[in-house]
Motif scaffolding. Structure first.
Motif, PDB file in Angstrom:
ATOM      1  N   VAL A  85       0.396 -49.453  64.947  1.00  0.00           N
ATOM      2  CA  VAL A  85       1.354 -50.392  64.384  1.00  0.00           C
ATOM      3  C   VAL A  85       1.393 -50.168  62.886  1.00  0.00           C
ATOM      4  N   ARG A  86       2.597 -50.062  62.385  1.00  0.00           N
ATOM      5  CA  ARG A  86       2.782 -49.866  60.967  1.00  0.00           C
ATOM      6  C   ARG A  86       2.432 -51.165  60.258  1.00  0.00           C
ATOM      7  N   ARG A  87       1.806 -51.037  59.114  1.00  0.00           N
ATOM      8  CA  ARG A  87       1.451 -52.239  58.379  1.00  0.00           C
ATOM      9  C   ARG A  87       2.713 -53.042  58.097  1.00  0.00           C
ATOM     10  N   GLY A  88       2.674 -54.346  58.351  1.00  0.00           N
ATOM     11  CA  GLY A  88       3.839 -55.174  58.104  1.00  0.00           C
ATOM     12  C   GLY A  88       4.738 -55.308  59.329  1.00  0.00           C
ATOM     13  N   GLU A  89       4.553 -54.415  60.310  1.00  0.00           N
ATOM     14  CA  GLU A  89       5.368 -54.482  61.522  1.00  0.00           C
ATOM     15  C   GLU A  89       4.866 -55.637  62.390  1.00  0.00           C
ATOM     16  N   LEU A  90       5.774 -56.404  62.944  1.00  0.00           N
ATOM     17  CA  LEU A  90       5.357 -57.569  63.716  1.00  0.00           C
ATOM     18  C   LEU A  90       5.675 -57.387  65.196  1.00  0.00           C
ATOM     19  N   THR A  91       4.846 -57.996  66.017  1.00  0.00           N
ATOM     20  CA  THR A  91       5.040 -57.899  67.461  1.00  0.00           C
ATOM     21  C   THR A  91       6.167 -58.841  67.897  1.00  0.00           C
ATOM     22  N   ASP A  92       6.978 -58.395  68.822  1.00  0.00           N
ATOM     23  CA  ASP A  92       8.033 -59.240  69.359  1.00  0.00           C
ATOM     24  C   ASP A  92       7.388 -60.334  70.215  1.00  0.00           C
ATOM     25  N   ASP A 130       7.068 -63.932  64.287  1.00  0.00           N
ATOM     26  CA  ASP A 130       7.464 -62.534  64.072  1.00  0.00           C
ATOM     27  C   ASP A 130       8.778 -62.504  63.303  1.00  0.00           C
ATOM     28  N   HIS A 155      -0.669 -62.173  56.914  1.00  0.00           N
ATOM     29  CA  HIS A 155      -0.427 -61.359  58.108  1.00  0.00           C
ATOM     30  C   HIS A 155      -1.740 -61.129  58.827  1.00  0.00           C
ATOM     31  N   GLU A 193      -1.756 -46.911  56.526  1.00  0.00           N
ATOM     32  CA  GLU A 193      -0.408 -47.334  56.873  1.00  0.00           C
ATOM     33  C   GLU A 193      -0.338 -47.717  58.354  1.00  0.00           C
TER      34      GLU A 193
END
Ligand code: ADP
Ligand code: MG
Length: 786
Positions: A85-92, A130, A155, A193
């Motif tokens: 998971v990319r940093r800052g990316e959130l799970t749906d 999210d 986060h 990252e």
């Protein structure tokens, strides 16, 4: 060290690496360089065989073992991230389902706490988001402590089991870990990252694993690489150490991909080396050479054959003839579409063995098929199979049939013929292997329809022949995708028949949507009546036998692994999208009378299924083959090998209950003569469902290999491997049979060459060690199953 944020503190006992050891990441390269002076000396570094406990501490090691059976640092490093998971990316968050164990990435939106009414203390409710959907996290203890950590805007990763409480999606008492800068503005430990997400459990979260992995990677010294340097160079693969770093801590996805490819190679090469060694060992065993003899039975047979062999039959036949002439046992898989003419090839091989003074056994998966083989081989041989009879030819042999249920006198005669050697060909079910059947000189074993023969039967076969081994020919009409052939059946050589004999008529297949268009079903029965009126015959196939076992689906069917298999392969059902309880599949014993009184009234119907006594099965088959019955209502006993050229139509009821390859097998029963075949797949499934797509695919192509591939896609791959061979499931973590065909092929070539050059792999100790542990695993799994 960043402040501890996880509750439970499972890592209190992690032994931290010595200062300076945190350099592992800089040391990519092939091979891994020795640590320069001033760094940790290599004996202070962990190898891949180190017990996990010695590196991460007893408590963490115990959890890792309990959760995933990880015992060594190597085990841990081969526990690969499922995704990144990319940093800052959130799970749906909207995609979460109740009951799932999840690791989600989300941002804290709101924090509230209140005094609980029912018990002492306060309840903390944290809402994370999210960006659109929300999820509630609830905490009951140490509320002030959690409250300080979880301030809005932070986060984090949150792990737990999803449930719904008072209409709200929640994780009760989740484990969590905050990401990004902490309160004091210091960067937290995720500088990278990409954050790896590992398969995790309730007791062992993804970041618990990540932390352990980090400790191990930081202390990891040089590792022995099972991939020989030359192989790595040829295929531009990283060294093992670089790959392990790359898969656990990639700088970007391209690096993770590179690492995965390299690590797939480990799996493929080790497996292929095992198979190469097995093939080599088997080929080195002694066997009696059975070279062709001019002027023998085979020549006489060929001279009388009413058709000429196809090119494919000639090629495969030639290869087999050469195999038989060698003083080492043949282990060959002959695959070819239904009707491609495998039986003739087998008969010719058996005659070569008889000409050389030996006997051959032919094993069929069911009694029906054994009986049919007996009839068709007796027919094919004509006078050459009638030794001792008036109409027997000069150098004739005899064909004996041995089945579990035949009469005592017939059985005694067959046993006697096998023992005396009077019978050159002995036909039976695989019970032949387990029973006390003596052969005068067993030179060859032919196994028809391998997919019904498991590892156990192959082992029994090896047991049976003490001293010199018989030559073994395995025949299958289920097209096996190349990768499966290379892995599951990788210890066999293969020949493939790609063309059908000329003059075969095409089979037209149609899906009959019985629920949406009931009149189509009525039309289907009319078509059957038309075929019969034109002097032809038809099959009606049901998934179930019925009768006294009127229970749920599959109740009256035997499992696919048993001998007299009768039911559809049992992989359907659980993973269908339609979770509502389905009616039991249609049964032969219910449908036959209904047809006789309804749409097929006046036609001569016979019933065939695996529960009938052998004589009745035989009588039904004979009646149908002889044209005394118009319609055979049957279970999948007609699936393999049954050959009645005058049967031109087939109706498969509840077709969605069958596997793709199985349907392809079934329809191979029609269109064996000169008239075009018709196959109707009746199903109540709605258009657009996966089950229906599967049927449409079968209707759309006659290419068995394409369908076999589709079958593989739709089954869980582990099932394919697991059912066929022990030990493969656990050892193949990254490799997928479907998409890694090229890699598996290359690994096979490399492994074969390595084993040819150095059978014991003495010059490749790391590869030899990896093979050793794969074999140990297989052994362990085999024993577990036993
Ligand atoms: P398989 O076992 O591969 O499904 P079979 O060996 O039962 O196929 O062959 C199917 C039918 O085709 C049999 O009736 C067989 O006699 C016939 N046959 C086999 N080879 C040829 C050929 N070269 N030309 C014409 N007919 C053939
Ligand atoms: Mg056959």
């Amino acid at each position: 060290m960043p402040p501890r944020r996880c509750q439970g503190q499972p890592w209190k006992d992690i032994r931290l690496p010595a200062p300076g050891a945190n350099r592992a990441r800089d040391e990519r390269g092939t091979p891994a360089p020795a640590p320069p002076p001033g760094r940790l000396s290599s004996e202070a570094m962990a190898s891949l065989e180190e017990p996990l406990r010695a590196v991460v501490g007893g408590k963490a090691a115990a959890r890792a073992e309990k959760a995933f059976g990880l015992r060594t640092t190597g085990d841990l490093l081969r526990h690969y991230p499922r995704r990144y998971v990319r940093r800052g990316e959130l799970t749906d968050l909207a995609s979460l389902r109740d009951g799932e164990d999840v690791t989600v990435f989300a941002q804290v939106a709101k924090v509230t706490s209140r005094r609980m009414r029912a018990r002492r203390g306060r309840l903390l409710e944290v809402t994370v988001t999210d960006g659109s959907a929300r999820l509630a996290l609830t905490f009951f203890n140490k509320v002030e402590y959690w409250e300080r950590q979880l301030s809005p805007g932070r986060h984090g990763m949150f792990a737990g089991r999803v449930s719904t409480f008072a209409g709200k999606r929640q994780l009760a008492h989740p484990e969590f870990k905050l990401l990004g800068a902490d309160d004091a503005g210091k960067a937290a430990e995720y500088a990278a990252e990409l954050i790896p997400v590992y398969p995790a459990t309730r007791d062992l979260s993804s970041w618990d694993i990540e932390k352990c992995v980090r400790v191990v990677l930081d202390t990891l010294g040089e590792v022995d690489d099972p991939l020989p340097e030359a192989v790595r160079e040829r295929h531009q693969l990283d060294g093992l150490r670089a790959a392990l770093l790359g898969i656990h801590r990639p700088a970007d996805l391209a690096e993770a991909d590179r690492a995965r490819t390299r690590l797939k190679w480990d799996e493929a090469l080790v497996l292929q080396a095992v198979l190469a060694q097995r093939r080599r060992a088997a080929a080195a065993l002694p066997a009696t050479a059975r070279p062709a003899r001019a002027g023998g039975l085979l020549d006489a047979f060929d001279a009388r054959l009413p058709f000429s062999l196809t090119g494919g039959q000639r090629d495969a036949g030639g290869t087999i003839a050469a195999d038989l002439a060698r003083a080492h046992p043949m282990h060959r898989l002959l695959q070819g579409e239904v009707g491609s003419g495998k039986t003739v090839i087998a008969v010719r091989a058996m005659l070569q063995v008889i000409d050389a003074g030996g006997q051959a056994a032919l094993l069929a998966p069911t009694e029906v098929l054994a009986q049919q083989h007996y009839r068709s081989i007796t027919d094919l041989l004509g006078p050459f199979g009638q030794a001792g009879r008036l109409d027997g030819a000069d150098q004739a042999t005899r064909v004996a049939l041995l089945t579990g249920s035949q009469g005592a006198a017939a059985r005694r005669e067959a046993l006697l013929d096998a023992t005396s050697g009077a019978a050159g060909i002995v036909i039976g079910t695989h019970a032949l292997l387990t029973e006390h059947v003596q052969f005068a000189d067993l030179g060859m074993v032919v196994i028809d329809e391998q997919h019904r023969f498991g590892v156990e039967q192959r082992d029994a076969l090896r047991e049976k022949a003490r001293g010199t081994r018989p030559h073994v020919l395995v025949m299958t009409a289920t097209p096996i995708p190349r990768t499966v052939a290379m892995t599951v059946y990788g210890d066999l050589d293969t020949s493939t028949l790609t063309e059908l004999p000329a003059g075969r008529s095409p089979i037209a297949t149609h899906v009959v949507p019985a629920a949406e268009k009931p009149h189509y079903l009525a039309r289907a029965w009319e078509r059957i009546r038309e075929e019969v009126a034109a002097g032809r015959q038809a099959y009606v196939v049901c998934p179930r036998i019925g009768g006294e076992d009127a229970g749920g689906p599959g109740s009256a069917t035997d499992g696919p692994a048993t001998v007299d298999t009768d039911g559809p392969e049992s992989f359907l059902g659980e993973d269908e999208e339609d979770a509502s309880p389905r009616r039991p599949p249609l049964a032969v014993l219910d449908l036959a009378p209904a047809l006789a009184e309804g749409p097929l009234a006046g036609l001569r119907l016979r019933v065939l299924h695996g529960r009938l006594p052998a004589e009745e099965k035989d009588a039904a088959m004979r009646a149908f083959a002889g044209g005394q019955a118009d319609v055979l209502v049957a279970t999948t006993v007609v699936e393999v090998g049954v050959d009645v050229p005058n049967a031109t139509a087939m109706v498969v009821m509840d077709a969605d209950r069958f596997g793709v390859s199985q349907l392809h097998q079934l329809r191979g029963r029609v269109g064996r003569g000169s008239e075009p075949g018709l196959c109707l797949l009746v199903s109540e499934t709605a258009g657009g469902t996966r089950a229906r797509d599967r049927l449409d695919a079968v209707a759309a192509t006659l290419d068995g290999f394409r369908l076999a591939r589709l079958d593989l896609e739709q089954r869980r791959e582990g099932d394919v491997l697991g059912a066929a061979q022990a030990g493969r499931k656990r050892s193949l973590k990254l490799l997928t049979l479907l998409s890694d065909e090229a890699l598996i092929g290359q690994a096979r070539e490399e492994a074969t060459a390595l084993v040819e050059a150095d059978p014991e792999l003495a010059s490749q100790p790391a590869l030899a060690a990896a093979i050793g542990s794969l074999l140990d695993e297989e052994q362990a799994e085999f024993l577990e199953k036993a």
